[in-house]
Design an enzyme around this catalytic site. Structure first.
Site, short mmCIF file in Angstrom:
data_model
loop_
_atom_site.label_atom_id
_atom_site.label_comp_id
_atom_site.label_asym_id
_atom_site.label_seq_id
_atom_site.Cartn_x
_atom_site.Cartn_y
_atom_site.Cartn_z
N SER A 71 -2.15 -11.91 5.51
CA SER A 71 -1.98 -13.62 5.42
C SER A 71 -2.85 -14.30 6.43
O SER A 71 -3.37 -13.59 7.51
CB SER A 71 -0.72 -14.06 5.72
OG SER A 71 0.34 -13.30 4.78
N1 SAM Z 1 3.20 -9.56 6.32
C1 SAM Z 1 1.99 -8.71 5.90
C2 SAM Z 1 1.06 -8.89 7.12
O1 SAM Z 1 1.18 -9.40 8.01
O2 SAM Z 1 0.08 -8.12 6.83
C3 SAM Z 1 1.39 -9.48 4.79
C4 SAM Z 1 2.04 -9.34 3.46
S1 SAM Z 1 1.20 -9.36 1.99
C5 SAM Z 1 0.79 -11.10 1.78
C6 SAM Z 1 2.74 -9.47 0.85
C7 SAM Z 1 3.52 -7.87 0.94
O3 SAM Z 1 4.67 -8.04 0.14
C8 SAM Z 1 2.46 -6.78 0.39
O4 SAM Z 1 2.43 -5.81 1.22
C9 SAM Z 1 3.51 -6.44 -0.80
O5 SAM Z 1 3.32 -5.14 -1.30
C10 SAM Z 1 4.89 -6.77 -0.57
N2 SAM Z 1 5.94 -6.82 -1.38
C11 SAM Z 1 5.95 -7.26 -2.40
N3 SAM Z 1 7.19 -7.29 -3.06
C12 SAM Z 1 7.97 -6.61 -2.27
C13 SAM Z 1 9.51 -6.24 -2.08
N4 SAM Z 1 10.20 -6.39 -3.24
N5 SAM Z 1 9.56 -5.62 -1.04
C14 SAM Z 1 9.06 -5.23 -0.21
N6 SAM Z 1 7.70 -5.67 0.00
C15 SAM Z 1 6.95 -6.47 -1.03
#
Ligand code: SAM
Length: 211
Positions: free
Chosen positions: A59
């Site tokens: 992000s």
């Molecule tokens: N917090 C992260 C960082 O600091 O790099 C950025 C996160 S990225 C914007 C969103 C993440 O949410 C992705 O890695 C995606 O695979 C994960 N995601 C999506 N749906 C999910 C779920 N149901 N459970 C766990 N992770 C999930």
């Protein structure tokens, strides 16, 4: 050189309205360049989201700062993060003294974050699973932060939040979401709705079914 870029980023975040010194200090201290691929490291301290593996993103620093400020974390709080991604947000929360639990659904990202966070010395508990159903084993949590866009607030996450706790979650369509800040009180839930954001989708049982 890196120090100058970091200072510039902190100045940008202040200008955009981030006031919490604990959040700014954590962003200054956590080496964002380690959470992205070497080819993109020159952009590590630009205020932009950057691609990571598996078509996901780390992000934008402003988004991390804004969400973390809204989360209002105190040292010792038990915090559940959904969407570990690169592990950067987990590292910020750990740096602020939180006891961090983070769930990621993509194996490759989960494994990479586990290795990196341990190499950097952050004590974060990680799980490979569908985070829309939370992490029951360690519930209840003082704070829950969801870093992917949800169609609605997963019921399981509300259940796993302590009374007096707070959840910060982007909710909306697949294209854009607004940030919801929900407090759980003895009388029920109170909700504040903030800024527009654009996140990758939260995919799972209590999120988007497919995308
Ligand atoms: N917090 C992260 C960082 O600091 O790099 C950025 C996160 S990225 C914007 C969103 C993440 O949410 C992705 O890695 C995606 O695979 C994960 N995601 C999506 N749906 C999910 C779920 N149901 N459970 C766990 N992770 C999930």
């Amino acid at each position: 050189m890196l120090e100058e870029e970091k200072k510039k980023l902190i100045a940008t975040l202040r200008k955009k309205g981030i006031r919490d010194e604990k959040v700014l200090k954590a962003i200054y201290q956590v080496p964002r360049e380690k959470f992205i691929s070497p080819a993109l490291r020159k952009y590590a301290y630009d205020d932009n989201a950057l691609p990571i593996e598996c078509a996901q993103t780390i992000s934008q620093p402003y988004t991390v700062a804004y969400m973390t400020e809204q989360l209002n974390v105190k040292s010792g709080d038990k915090v559940l993060e959904i969407g570990t991604g690169s592990g950067y947000q987990s590292a910020i929360l750990a740096k602020m003294g939180a006891e961090v639990y983070s769930v990621e659904r993509i194996k490759k990202l989960h494994e990479k974050a586990r290795k990196l966070l341990s190499e950097l010395g952050y004590n974060v508990r990680l799980k490979l699973d569908d985070g829309t159903i939370g992490w029951e084993e360690f519930a209840p949590y003082d704070r829950i932060i969801v870093t992917a866009g949800a169609p609605e607030i997963p019921e399981s996450l509300l259940k796993q939040l302590k009374t007096g706790g707070r959840i910060v979650i982007p909710v909306g369509s697949a294209e854009h979401q607004r940030l919801y800040v929900i407090d759980k009180t003895v009388k029920g839930y109170s909700r504040k709705v903030f800024h527009h954001f654009r996140f990758v989708p939260l995919i799972g049982k209590e999120g988007w079914q497919k995308y």
